[in-house]
Design a protein around this motif. Structure first.
Motif, short mmCIF file in Angstrom:
data_model
loop_
_atom_site.label_atom_id
_atom_site.label_comp_id
_atom_site.label_asym_id
_atom_site.label_seq_id
_atom_site.Cartn_x
_atom_site.Cartn_y
_atom_site.Cartn_z
N VAL A 10 -26.37 -1.97 -35.46
CA VAL A 10 -25.76 -3.21 -34.94
C VAL A 10 -24.75 -3.75 -35.95
CG1 VAL A 10 -26.22 -5.60 -34.26
CG2 VAL A 10 -27.69 -3.76 -33.42
N ALA A 11 -25.08 -3.69 -37.24
CA ALA A 11 -24.15 -4.16 -38.27
C ALA A 11 -22.84 -3.37 -38.23
CB ALA A 11 -24.80 -4.05 -39.66
N ASP A 12 -22.93 -2.05 -38.09
CA ASP A 12 -21.72 -1.23 -38.02
C ASP A 12 -20.87 -1.60 -36.82
OD1 ASP A 12 -22.42 0.16 -40.31
OD2 ASP A 12 -23.27 1.87 -39.22
N GLU A 13 -21.51 -1.82 -35.68
CA GLU A 13 -20.77 -2.17 -34.47
C GLU A 13 -20.11 -3.53 -34.59
OE1 GLU A 13 -23.11 -1.61 -30.92
OE2 GLU A 13 -23.84 0.33 -31.65
N ILE A 14 -20.81 -4.50 -35.14
CA ILE A 14 -20.24 -5.84 -35.30
C ILE A 14 -19.07 -5.81 -36.27
CG2 ILE A 14 -20.71 -8.17 -36.20
CD1 ILE A 14 -23.50 -7.93 -34.92
N ARG A 15 -19.16 -5.00 -37.31
CA ARG A 15 -18.06 -4.86 -38.26
C ARG A 15 -16.81 -4.32 -37.54
NH1 ARG A 15 -20.42 -1.49 -41.18
NH2 ARG A 15 -21.67 -3.03 -42.26
N ARG A 16 -16.97 -3.29 -36.72
CA ARG A 16 -15.83 -2.73 -35.97
C ARG A 16 -15.28 -3.74 -34.96
NH1 ARG A 16 -19.14 1.80 -36.18
NH2 ARG A 16 -19.88 1.49 -34.06
N GLU A 17 -16.16 -4.46 -34.29
CA GLU A 17 -15.71 -5.45 -33.31
C GLU A 17 -14.93 -6.58 -33.97
OE1 GLU A 17 -19.43 -4.85 -30.21
OE2 GLU A 17 -19.48 -6.48 -31.66
N ARG A 18 -15.35 -6.98 -35.15
CA ARG A 18 -14.64 -8.05 -35.87
C ARG A 18 -13.22 -7.57 -36.22
NH1 ARG A 18 -13.33 -9.86 -40.76
NH2 ARG A 18 -13.26 -12.13 -41.03
N GLU A 19 -13.11 -6.33 -36.64
CA GLU A 19 -11.78 -5.78 -36.94
C GLU A 19 -10.91 -5.74 -35.68
OE1 GLU A 19 -10.41 -5.11 -39.91
OE2 GLU A 19 -12.28 -6.01 -40.68
N LEU A 20 -11.52 -5.37 -34.54
CA LEU A 20 -10.79 -5.36 -33.28
C LEU A 20 -10.30 -6.77 -32.94
CD1 LEU A 20 -11.54 -3.46 -30.08
CD2 LEU A 20 -11.34 -5.92 -29.94
N LEU A 21 -11.17 -7.76 -33.11
CA LEU A 21 -10.80 -9.14 -32.82
C LEU A 21 -9.68 -9.61 -33.74
CD1 LEU A 21 -11.31 -11.62 -31.09
CD2 LEU A 21 -13.20 -12.23 -32.64
N LEU A 22 -9.75 -9.27 -35.01
CA LEU A 22 -8.67 -9.61 -35.94
C LEU A 22 -7.35 -8.98 -35.48
CD1 LEU A 22 -10.36 -9.29 -39.44
CD2 LEU A 22 -9.11 -11.28 -38.60
N GLY A 23 -7.38 -7.72 -35.07
CA GLY A 23 -6.18 -7.05 -34.58
C GLY A 23 -5.65 -7.70 -33.32
N LEU A 24 -6.53 -8.10 -32.44
CA LEU A 24 -6.12 -8.76 -31.20
C LEU A 24 -5.42 -10.08 -31.50
CD1 LEU A 24 -6.16 -8.98 -28.10
CD2 LEU A 24 -8.44 -10.01 -28.32
N ILE A 25 -5.99 -10.87 -32.39
CA ILE A 25 -5.38 -12.14 -32.79
C ILE A 25 -3.99 -11.89 -33.35
CG2 ILE A 25 -5.57 -14.01 -34.48
CD1 ILE A 25 -8.64 -13.94 -33.94
N LYS A 26 -3.85 -10.89 -34.18
CA LYS A 26 -2.55 -10.55 -34.76
C LYS A 26 -1.58 -10.07 -33.68
CE LYS A 26 -0.31 -7.57 -38.08
NZ LYS A 26 -0.32 -6.25 -38.65
N ASP A 27 -2.04 -9.17 -32.81
CA ASP A 27 -1.17 -8.64 -31.76
C ASP A 27 -0.68 -9.71 -30.81
OD1 ASP A 27 -1.53 -6.13 -32.87
OD2 ASP A 27 -2.91 -5.43 -31.30
N LEU A 28 -1.49 -10.72 -30.56
CA LEU A 28 -1.09 -11.80 -29.67
C LEU A 28 -0.26 -12.86 -30.38
CD1 LEU A 28 -4.37 -12.27 -27.58
CD2 LEU A 28 -2.19 -11.33 -26.78
N GLY A 29 -0.10 -12.72 -31.70
CA GLY A 29 0.71 -13.66 -32.46
C GLY A 29 0.04 -15.01 -32.64
N ILE A 30 -1.27 -15.01 -32.61
CA ILE A 30 -2.02 -16.26 -32.76
C ILE A 30 -2.17 -16.57 -34.25
CG2 ILE A 30 -4.29 -17.32 -32.43
CD1 ILE A 30 -4.46 -15.72 -29.79
N ARG A 31 -1.94 -17.84 -34.57
CA ARG A 31 -2.06 -18.28 -35.96
C ARG A 31 -3.51 -18.15 -36.41
NH1 ARG A 31 -3.30 -23.12 -38.54
NH2 ARG A 31 -3.58 -24.19 -36.57
N GLN A 32 -3.71 -17.53 -37.54
CA GLN A 32 -5.07 -17.39 -38.08
C GLN A 32 -5.47 -18.68 -38.77
OE1 GLN A 32 -6.58 -13.97 -39.77
NE2 GLN A 32 -5.20 -12.58 -38.74
N ARG A 33 -6.75 -18.92 -38.76
CA ARG A 33 -7.32 -20.12 -39.37
C ARG A 33 -8.36 -19.68 -40.40
NH1 ARG A 33 -5.90 -21.00 -34.16
NH2 ARG A 33 -4.97 -23.00 -33.64
N PRO A 34 -7.91 -19.21 -41.57
CA PRO A 34 -8.86 -18.65 -42.54
C PRO A 34 -9.88 -19.67 -43.04
CG PRO A 34 -6.62 -18.74 -43.45
CD PRO A 34 -6.53 -19.14 -42.02
N HIS A 35 -9.55 -20.96 -42.99
CA HIS A 35 -10.53 -21.96 -43.43
C HIS A 35 -11.77 -21.94 -42.55
CE1 HIS A 35 -8.12 -23.99 -40.34
NE2 HIS A 35 -9.17 -24.76 -40.13
N ARG A 36 -11.62 -21.55 -41.28
CA ARG A 36 -12.78 -21.46 -40.40
C ARG A 36 -13.69 -20.30 -40.81
NH1 ARG A 36 -12.09 -23.22 -34.39
NH2 ARG A 36 -10.95 -25.16 -34.67
#
Length: 173
Positions: A51-77
């Protein structure tokens, strides 16, 4: 078609929504990775590590999606999620040095709840995917993966609750 946010979708709300899911993913990943490190001596370690491995990959996918959509990242969150997850470790469990037998029960329950929330996020993205220029099937698969993760954590929870509360327990978890 390249991923994009059309005029029909509120970019600010979508950005906040994805940022909230990234925040949850950051906290969840921290918790499940620590569980994988802390419970290597249990018969359910393979489920936790998977489960840890899968969540790690999914988080990377979500980060890529945010970048691809041009959404401003909120690192403080994400920093706040990291701090909250680490502060949560300071709970009093009646033990100062070694882990409580109920730790695995509670942490598994928290992770199952987090994964249910994540499934909701994938379902929302599945619905929005055509408008965003994304493949809906990706999010259908991710939601199904989340349900499989809950099944794995159900096995962890069964092991944990069977061993946690009885005085004569096999302290394997």
């Amino acid at each position: 078609m390249a991923p994009h946010i059309p005029e029909s979708i509120d970019e600010k709300l979508l950005g906040l929504y994805l940022s909230d899911h990234l925040t949850g993913s950051t906290a969840g990943l921290g918790r499940i990775e620590r569980m994988a490190r802390d419970f290597t001596d249990t018969p359910v370690h393979a489920d936790i590590a998977s489960v840890a491995d899968e969540i790690r990959r999914e988080r990377e996918l979500l980060l890529g999606l945010i970048k691809d959509l041009g959404i401003r990242q909120r690192p403080h969150r994400q920093a706040a999620a990291w701090l909250a997850e680490h502060a949560g470790r300071l709970k009093l469990n009646g033990r100062l040095v070694n882990r409580s037998p109920m730790t695995l029960v509670l942490e598994t329950e928290l992770m199952r709840g987090a994964i249910l929330a994540k499934i909701g996020g994938w379902q929302t993205l599945e619905k929005l995917a055509p408008e965003l220029g994304l493949d809906a099937a990706t999010f259908t698969r991710l939601a199904a993966d989340g349900r499989a993760q809950i099944e794995a954590l159900d096995r962890v929870h069964e092991h944990a609750r069977n061993n946690a509360f009885h005085k004569n327990r096999d302290i394997a978890g």
